[in-house]
Design an enzyme around this catalytic site. Sequence first.
Site, PDB file in Angstrom:
ATOM      1  NE  ARG A 150      -3.607   0.098  -0.066  1.00  0.00           N
ATOM      2  CZ  ARG A 150      -3.993   0.513  -1.279  1.00  0.00           C
ATOM      3  NH1 ARG A 150      -3.727  -0.201  -2.358  1.00  0.00           N
ATOM      4  NH2 ARG A 150      -4.647   1.645  -1.424  1.00  0.00           N
ATOM      5  CB  ILE A 151       3.408   2.583   2.364  1.00  0.00           C
ATOM      6  CG1 ILE A 151       2.426   2.534   3.545  1.00  0.00           C
ATOM      7  CG2 ILE A 151       4.299   3.825   2.458  1.00  0.00           C
ATOM      8  CD1 ILE A 151       1.375   3.629   3.584  1.00  0.00           C
ATOM      9  CG  ASP A 197       7.012  -6.871  -3.163  1.00  0.00           C
ATOM     10  OD1 ASP A 197       6.937  -8.106  -2.967  1.00  0.00           O
ATOM     11  OD2 ASP A 197       6.366  -6.035  -2.507  1.00  0.00           O
ATOM     12  CB  CYS A 253      -0.118   6.589   9.247  1.00  0.00           C
ATOM     13  SG  CYS A 253      -0.830   5.106   9.986  1.00  0.00           S
ATOM     14  CB  THR A 294      -3.510  -2.079   7.960  1.00  0.00           C
ATOM     15  OG1 THR A 294      -3.370  -2.897   9.119  1.00  0.00           O
ATOM     16  CG2 THR A 294      -3.724  -0.631   8.364  1.00  0.00           C
ATOM     17  N   GLY A 333       1.881   1.986  19.394  1.00  0.00           N
ATOM     18  CA  GLY A 333       2.978   2.708  20.048  1.00  0.00           C
ATOM     19  C   GLY A 333       3.025   4.162  19.627  1.00  0.00           C
ATOM     20  CG  ASN A 352      -4.978   4.936   7.354  1.00  0.00           C
ATOM     21  OD1 ASN A 352      -6.139   5.362   7.428  1.00  0.00           O
ATOM     22  ND2 ASN A 352      -4.689   3.762   6.818  1.00  0.00           N
TER      23      ASN A 352
END
Length: 331
Positions: free
Chosen positions: A11-12, A33, A149, A179, A209, A313
């Site tokens: 996605r990113i 990838d 994000c 996600t 976090g 995000n």
Amino acid sequence: MVRIAINGFGRIGRLVLRIALSRKNIEVVAINDPFITVDYAAYMFKYDSTHGRFDGEVSHDGKALIIDGKKVLVFQERDPATLPWGAEKIDIAIDSTGIFKELDSAQKHIDAGAKKVVITAPSSTAPMFVVGVNEDKYAGQTIVSNASCTTNCLAPLAKIINNAFGIEEGLMTTVHSITATQKTVDGPSHKDWRGGRTASGNIIPSSTGAAKAVGKVLPELQGKLTGMAFRVPTVDVSVVDLTVKLAKPATYEEIKAVVKKASENELKGVMGYTEDAVVSSDFLGDTHSSIFDAAAGIQLSPQFVKLVSWYDNEFGYSTRVVDLVELVAKN
């Protein structure tokens, strides 16, 4: 012209490529990838269920993507250390795998010949930079993290509020879209049992976090914030609920004014501001890290408030990744 490579075409990674292609000073040389062949990479880049079709021509020649006539090499290496970053004169490797997120593992890109690395995930060992918050502290470090994000949404707001009124302590909740790590139906998730439940049919409490990480980019807030997440069945766009005890009394109107001013000045492009009756889908494709929802916040007393801020995000975060790449390239 800064030459970049993208490791991890999820996605990113795909959105970073879209955004980087629109920047005149960036040349995307390669992507890597191990799970995606070149023809599949072309398809995944062209079509996006959330952000729509890529506005341009996409094809491939068996070895590279051809995007609006420009070639982007495609590799399928599992170990970043074996990538030809030296031969391809890569200035900055962007690692968006979520795997090589610590100094020792991200070093593989340097070993492969890249000059610097930007990690698109929070890191416990690499220095974290949030554009609009602490990027002025960047001093040429070889490997850096763009944080998460959610930290990118929370930190600018926390900085504004802390500078103006002081934050004694606070709790954050992010209501977060699903996600890739979540499950389409109930399945095994040994570290996080709740996280293994059907993403599309549940509100799933989760840990994050992101709030504690604010203390890493804003040391004055170290130990003052913590938080949790609810994963909800929306495909993209999330929202931070920040409930804080202020050091200095303030009216909600004063808080709104301070955030609005910052969004128009020093945090323009990073912090947004709206008084409209908005919902999550209104922020699809929004490039801000954080958009303050003035109409959604509430105040209990002069020193106790709940503040609400939206973020795409995927797209907002990916935009900041490219901003950080430009910053690293300059230094």
